[in-house]
Structure formats: C-alpha cells, structure tokens
Design an enzyme around this catalytic site. Sequence first.
Site, PDB file in Angstrom:
ATOM      1  N   HIS A   1      -2.077  12.547   4.516  1.00 51.47           N
ATOM      2  CA  HIS A   1      -2.178  13.510   5.660  1.00 51.47           C
ATOM      3  C   HIS A   1      -2.311  15.007   5.015  1.00 51.47           C
ATOM      4  CE1 HIS A   1      -0.190  10.555   8.318  1.00 51.47           C
ATOM      5  NE2 HIS A   1      -1.583  10.171   8.652  1.00 51.47           N
TER       6      HIS A   1
ATOM      7  N   ASP B   1      -7.590   8.947   8.830  1.00 54.42           N
ATOM      8  CA  ASP B   1      -8.324   9.988   8.204  1.00 54.42           C
ATOM      9  C   ASP B   1      -8.917  10.793   9.412  1.00 54.42           C
ATOM     10  OD1 ASP B   1      -7.474   9.515   5.560  1.00 54.42           O
ATOM     11  OD2 ASP B   1      -9.106   7.933   5.531  1.00 54.42           O
TER      12      ASP B   1
HETATM   13  P1  IMP Z   1      -3.127  -0.808   2.648  1.00 53.12           P
HETATM   14  O1  IMP Z   1      -2.374  -0.276   3.836  1.00 53.12           O
HETATM   15  O2  IMP Z   1      -3.027   0.142   1.499  1.00 53.12           O
HETATM   16  O3  IMP Z   1      -2.919  -2.182   2.134  1.00 53.12           O
HETATM   17  O4  IMP Z   1      -4.697  -0.757   2.751  1.00 53.12           O
HETATM   18  C1  IMP Z   1      -5.236  -1.571   3.807  1.00 53.12           C
HETATM   19  C2  IMP Z   1      -6.527  -1.021   4.295  1.00 53.12           C
HETATM   20  O5  IMP Z   1      -6.083   0.263   4.949  1.00 53.12           O
HETATM   21  C3  IMP Z   1      -7.522  -0.477   3.182  1.00 53.12           C
HETATM   22  O6  IMP Z   1      -8.742  -0.623   3.736  1.00 53.12           O
HETATM   23  C4  IMP Z   1      -6.932   1.099   3.079  1.00 53.12           C
HETATM   24  O7  IMP Z   1      -8.048   1.678   2.539  1.00 53.12           O
HETATM   25  C5  IMP Z   1      -6.741   1.378   4.706  1.00 53.12           C
HETATM   26  N1  IMP Z   1      -5.752   2.500   4.850  1.00 53.12           N
HETATM   27  C6  IMP Z   1      -4.467   2.442   4.773  1.00 53.12           C
HETATM   28  N2  IMP Z   1      -3.941   3.563   4.958  1.00 53.12           N
HETATM   29  C7  IMP Z   1      -5.102   4.379   5.266  1.00 53.12           C
HETATM   30  C8  IMP Z   1      -4.955   5.774   5.920  1.00 53.12           C
HETATM   31  O8  IMP Z   1      -3.945   6.422   6.007  1.00 53.12           O
HETATM   32  N3  IMP Z   1      -6.234   6.168   6.192  1.00 53.12           N
HETATM   33  C9  IMP Z   1      -7.631   5.575   6.018  1.00 53.12           C
HETATM   34  N4  IMP Z   1      -7.345   4.188   5.417  1.00 53.12           N
HETATM   35  C10 IMP Z   1      -6.098   3.493   5.132  1.00 53.12           C
HETATM   36 MG    MG Z   2      -5.735  10.146   5.538  1.00 52.65          MG
END
Ligand code: IMP
Ligand code: MG
Length: 361
Positions: A40, A12
């Site tokens: 995004h 982010d």
């Molecule tokens: P997962 O990849 O959905 O299993 O999430 C694992 C961790 O990564 C969590 O804390 C999510 O909030 C974080 N996360 C996954 N993708 C993103 C992203 O694109 N931006 C910010 N946090 C992310």
């Molecule tokens: Mg993002």
Amino acid sequence: MITAVIGAQWGDEGKGKIVDYLGRENTLSARFNGGSNAGHWARHNGINMDFHLLPAAALHPRMVCILGRGMAINVRKLEAEIGRAREINPTLQVIVDPKAHVVDDAHIRRDEALEIKRGIGSTKEGIGPCYADRVSRTGKCIGDAPPRDCITLDPYNIIMESAQRGGALICGAHGVMLDIAHGHYPYVTSSGCLPSDVGSGLGINPKKIDHTIGVVKAYSTLIGTGPMPMEMEPDVSDRIREVGGEYGTTTGRPRRIGWIDLPALKYANRVCGFDSLAITHMDVLSGFSSVKVVDAYYDETILSDAASYLKGTAVYHELPGWNNVRDASAMRFQSYIADSVGIPISLISTGPDRDDMIDLR
Ligand code: IMP
Ligand code: MG
C-alpha cells in the site's frame, strides 16, 4: 465509529491512498489479514511511503496501529517498516496481537519452491506456507517472538475504545478476487479479504462495523497469473501502466490492465455488502476520447470460477472520455458505475497526494 476499507477488485485498488486520507478522522487503524505480500502506498507533503504490514494511515500523528491475529507477520520486515515510518512519524504506536502468526525464512523458501510447481504468480513472501502451518496447528505465534518497538497484547479493548472516541479505521489488504474462498482460486492469496473476515482477523463483533467502503480503481489491474477476460490492447494498457505507475509495490512486476468489470464489482458487493464506493485513479484515465466498462458477459460466465471467467466474453459499453477529472463526462462514468452496482460513491481519488480527493460524503 468503525469504518472498514476493502479492496473490491484484485488488490492494488489504491486502498493505501484512501486509508491515508481517512486517517485524519481516526485515532486507530488496523490490519486484519495478509502480510508483507500486500503493498500500500501513501504520499503526503512530498514524502512517499510504501506499507506492507502497517496500516497505511501510520503517518498521522499519534496514530495507534493494530496488527490483528488474522495476519501473517515477518518480524524482521515489520521492525524495519516501523523504523521507516517512525522517521516520518515519531509518535506512531504499534500494537500486535500475540496470536498473529510468524512468517519465518523456511516459509519463504517453501513458497519459492511451491511457486515453481504452482505458478500462480505469488509474491513469495512466505504467506501461503505460514497460513498452512497455522491451520495445521504447527505455526508459531507472535507472542513467542515479540517484535521490537511494539506492544504485544489483545487489541479488543483499545479498538472498541477508539471506536467510541476517536474512530477506528480497518484497512483490508488484497481484494475480493484474491480472497481464499470467494476469489479466483487458485489465483488467490491465502487469507480472507472480505468484511466478514474482519471479525475473525481482529477479534471484534463484525456487526459493530458502521460503514464499509469498497475501493475500486477506474480500470482493472492484475498482478501475477489468473484470468483477465477484459484485458486491454497493449497500446492502451502500456499508456495506463506508465501514467499510473502500474508496477507492483511489493515485487515491482508490471501489472496487467483491463477495463473496469461491473459484473465482477457487483459480485464483490454481493459477498461484501458495501455501504459506499471509493473510486481511485480517475486521473490516470484522463485524455482518452472514450473509455469502456464491462457491462455483462456473454454465456453463463461464473464470476467466482477462474476457468469459467477466463472463457468469458465481455460485453463492453463505451462512454465519452474526459480531460479533467471534474468534467461532466468523468461524472457520467462514475454515475454509471454507482448506478449499475446500486451503491453511492463516497470518495473519488484524483491524484496521488493525500488531498487529491473529491469527498462526496
Ligand atoms: P501470495 O499471497 O504472495 O502467495 O500471492 C498470491 C497471488 O495474490 C499472486 O497472484 C499475487 O500477485 C497476488 N497478490 C497478493 N497480494 C497482493 C496485493 O496486495 N495486491 C495485488 N496482488 C496481490
Ligand atoms: Mg498493492
């Protein structure tokens, strides 16, 4: 020319905006990691589009978008996203590597069940279970379930041809601190998020990447659980959350907000080797009489270790604030970051629109 755009913090950082801006200098854009857990965002001519699987440069005419084999792809979501993008850009072309992995409904259900036990704040998009099946060699590849409206082929030749002629832009998802190996395990995602993962995720020689941009927000945000020793006081973070729209693109959850963490940024550079930095959300920090940066941590805080980082006590440095992103004090803040990391700044994003940018290249 091959340019890679990599998140230098917790995801982010505003990579979508940077990728969309650089899209006009490139004829091809490619994702190498993650799946629809990423979010995004790009805005052009008053049109907002959020991307989860396509590279955020997909709105440029005739853009060739590549989804590499390092990705975990929900086919239904990809087809829907291509449909939305083609309404804005009918000339969009999408190529998916047949060796990319398929996220199915069972992966999503497993992720939901795991999250109850594990509590890391996953987006529950099925990404972890999909990659688990991949390394267990029980996964299903895209080649066995090709999505509609895409071409399925090994993208190597087309990436290298575009690198020679029109320019290839590589769009990282997530960020260094969410990297499976070098992030704050277990508060990480299940893919590699570093420039060194580009080679594997796209099948190109990583030495061919000409320039790697580390994208950094003027402050820190974290979605989900995980350590954040530089978290701001609620009155400051509430204001930034509202002005900056700091809610997750994928889940809508409010993001936690902290001051920019320079030791963490230096650590990100250690594992990535950025050629330049892009600083985003400078406008969101406008209007404060002073702003802070984390200069160091007391104790022997290990930046890559979640438990140690959590206990870290930040040493802050206070700098004068700005009312306008072109004020001298805003430039002083940017120079302070560049000098402490030892990398030049190439781009400064000053607002949500494509052209809200100070281009220092
Ligand atoms: P997962 O990849 O959905 O299993 O999430 C694992 C961790 O990564 C969590 O804390 C999510 O909030 C974080 N996360 C996954 N993708 C993103 C992203 O694109 N931006 C910010 N946090 C992310
Ligand atoms: Mg993002």
